[in-house]
Design an enzyme around this catalytic site. Structure first.
Site, PDB file in Angstrom:
ATOM      1  N   ARG A  30      18.901  76.946  70.509  1.00 45.78           N
ATOM      2  CA  ARG A  30      19.593  77.166  69.245  1.00 45.78           C
ATOM      3  C   ARG A  30      20.943  76.436  69.288  1.00 45.78           C
ATOM      4  O   ARG A  30      21.554  76.303  70.340  1.00 45.78           O
ATOM      5  CB  ARG A  30      19.816  78.660  69.014  1.00 45.78           C
ATOM      6  CG  ARG A  30      18.538  79.426  68.761  1.00 45.78           C
ATOM      7  CD  ARG A  30      18.798  80.914  68.580  1.00 45.78           C
ATOM      8  NE  ARG A  30      17.549  81.634  68.423  1.00 45.78           N
ATOM      9  CZ  ARG A  30      16.851  82.174  69.430  1.00 45.78           C
ATOM     10  NH1 ARG A  30      17.303  82.089  70.673  1.00 45.78           N
ATOM     11  NH2 ARG A  30      15.715  82.796  69.194  1.00 45.78           N
ATOM     12  N   LYS A  57      20.655  85.380  70.959  1.00 46.51           N
ATOM     13  CA  LYS A  57      20.296  86.103  69.743  1.00 46.51           C
ATOM     14  C   LYS A  57      19.641  87.445  70.081  1.00 46.51           C
ATOM     15  O   LYS A  57      19.904  88.449  69.431  1.00 46.51           O
ATOM     16  CB  LYS A  57      19.350  85.234  68.907  1.00 46.51           C
ATOM     17  CG  LYS A  57      18.918  85.855  67.607  1.00 46.51           C
ATOM     18  CD  LYS A  57      18.013  84.919  66.839  1.00 46.51           C
ATOM     19  CE  LYS A  57      17.520  85.563  65.559  1.00 46.51           C
ATOM     20  NZ  LYS A  57      16.600  84.674  64.843  1.00 46.51           N
ATOM     21  N   HIS A 118      18.071  73.504  64.075  1.00 46.63           N
ATOM     22  CA  HIS A 118      16.957  74.430  64.301  1.00 46.63           C
ATOM     23  C   HIS A 118      15.608  73.717  64.184  1.00 46.63           C
ATOM     24  O   HIS A 118      14.619  74.146  64.781  1.00 46.63           O
ATOM     25  CB  HIS A 118      17.039  75.584  63.303  1.00 46.63           C
ATOM     26  CG  HIS A 118      16.338  76.818  63.759  1.00 46.63           C
ATOM     27  ND1 HIS A 118      16.883  77.687  64.680  1.00 46.63           N
ATOM     28  CD2 HIS A 118      15.137  77.320  63.429  1.00 46.63           C
ATOM     29  CE1 HIS A 118      16.048  78.683  64.893  1.00 46.63           C
ATOM     30  NE2 HIS A 118      14.982  78.486  64.147  1.00 46.63           N
ATOM     31  N   ARG A 121      13.533  72.927  67.238  1.00 45.72           N
ATOM     32  CA  ARG A 121      12.747  74.031  67.809  1.00 45.72           C
ATOM     33  C   ARG A 121      11.326  74.028  67.238  1.00 45.72           C
ATOM     34  O   ARG A 121      10.355  74.159  67.964  1.00 45.72           O
ATOM     35  CB  ARG A 121      13.453  75.358  67.553  1.00 45.72           C
ATOM     36  CG  ARG A 121      14.796  75.454  68.284  1.00 45.72           C
ATOM     37  CD  ARG A 121      15.627  76.640  67.869  1.00 45.72           C
ATOM     38  NE  ARG A 121      15.003  77.925  68.070  1.00 45.72           N
ATOM     39  CZ  ARG A 121      14.889  78.553  69.237  1.00 45.72           C
ATOM     40  NH1 ARG A 121      15.365  77.994  70.339  1.00 45.72           N
ATOM     41  NH2 ARG A 121      14.312  79.729  69.313  1.00 45.72           N
ATOM     42  N   HIS A 144      12.057  83.646  72.206  1.00 48.74           N
ATOM     43  CA  HIS A 144      11.597  84.533  71.145  1.00 48.74           C
ATOM     44  C   HIS A 144      11.289  85.911  71.706  1.00 48.74           C
ATOM     45  O   HIS A 144      10.878  86.044  72.861  1.00 48.74           O
ATOM     46  CB  HIS A 144      10.340  83.962  70.474  1.00 48.74           C
ATOM     47  CG  HIS A 144      10.641  82.854  69.529  1.00 48.74           C
ATOM     48  ND1 HIS A 144       9.668  82.013  69.055  1.00 48.74           N
ATOM     49  CD2 HIS A 144      11.798  82.435  68.954  1.00 48.74           C
ATOM     50  CE1 HIS A 144      10.205  81.128  68.237  1.00 48.74           C
ATOM     51  NE2 HIS A 144      11.508  81.366  68.160  1.00 48.74           N
ATOM     52  N   TYR A 154       7.316  96.081  80.164  1.00 55.66           N
ATOM     53  CA  TYR A 154       6.704  95.990  81.480  1.00 55.66           C
ATOM     54  C   TYR A 154       6.533  94.575  82.016  1.00 55.66           C
ATOM     55  O   TYR A 154       6.363  94.376  83.204  1.00 55.66           O
ATOM     56  CB  TYR A 154       5.328  96.680  81.459  1.00 55.66           C
ATOM     57  CG  TYR A 154       5.434  98.164  81.318  1.00 55.66           C
ATOM     58  CD1 TYR A 154       5.815  98.960  82.394  1.00 55.66           C
ATOM     59  CD2 TYR A 154       5.181  98.784  80.105  1.00 55.66           C
ATOM     60  CE1 TYR A 154       5.928 100.331  82.265  1.00 55.66           C
ATOM     61  CE2 TYR A 154       5.288 100.153  79.963  1.00 55.66           C
ATOM     62  CZ  TYR A 154       5.658 100.920  81.042  1.00 55.66           C
ATOM     63  OH  TYR A 154       5.775 102.269  80.916  1.00 55.66           O
TER      64      TYR A 154
END
Length: 178
Positions: A30, A57, A118, A121, A144, A154
């Site tokens: 980013r 983020k 952006h 990406r 993400h 987990y």
């Protein structure tokens, strides 16, 4: 993409902005992560950038493998010696470059409404998926959030070796288009 890379290569604005655009292309981080990147976050031996959680983020630390081409960009910036703290430092304002510096450079090159910071990406994600790279590794590289909250709790896998290889291949793919 070949035209965009050629235009970045020919960009005549500030060298840090030009190198920042290339850095975005190679790493697809980013823009804010790029802007506030600090020299102390780079592990030169392992060739990774460790971004602290407070800069992310999703508020969790992130690891970005650095291909040899990215290390070269960082060495070029380091030689300019603009800042002991920030990598993408604007010597005129005496603080990190603004987000507008990168978007304005793209606009000056004729990419208004066609490309943003952006956008690198999305370009990388689409291309890497088309090339058959593992979805989970691409999503990890993009930092993400995992969709499944139980899995997130987990599963701490980083697939770092796989991602290092993926990023080297991505950099080679970009170099083939330059």
């Amino acid at each position: 993409m070949p035209q965009l890379l050629s235009d970045i290569d020919s960009y005549t604005g500030h060298i840090i902005v030009k190198l920042g655009l290339l850095f975005l292309c190679y790493t697809f981080v980013r823009t804010n992560e790029l802007r506030f990147m600090e020299w102390s976050e780079i592990d030169w031996n392992d060739k990774i950038w460790r971004i602290p959680a407070d800069k992310m983020k999703m508020d969790r630390p992130h690891i970005v493998p650095l291909a040899p081409q990215v290390i070269d960009i960082l060495q070029q910036i380091k030689e300019l010696n603009f800042s002991e703290r920030y990598v993408f430092y604007n010597p005129s304002t005496r603080k990190p470059y603004s987000q507008n510096a990168f978007i304005n450079a793209l606009y000056q090159m004729g990419y208004k409404y066609r490309m943003t910071g952006h956008g690198f990406r999305g370009l990388a994600s689409t291309t890497l998926h088309e090339q058959g790279f593992m979805h989970e590794a691409i999503e990890l590289q993009l930092a993400h959030e995992q969709e499944n909250k139980i899995s997130k709790a987990y599963n701490g896998a980083q697939h770092l070796d796989y991602r290092k290889d993926m990023m080297k291949r991505w950099a080679a793919y970009i170099d083939a288009d330059i």
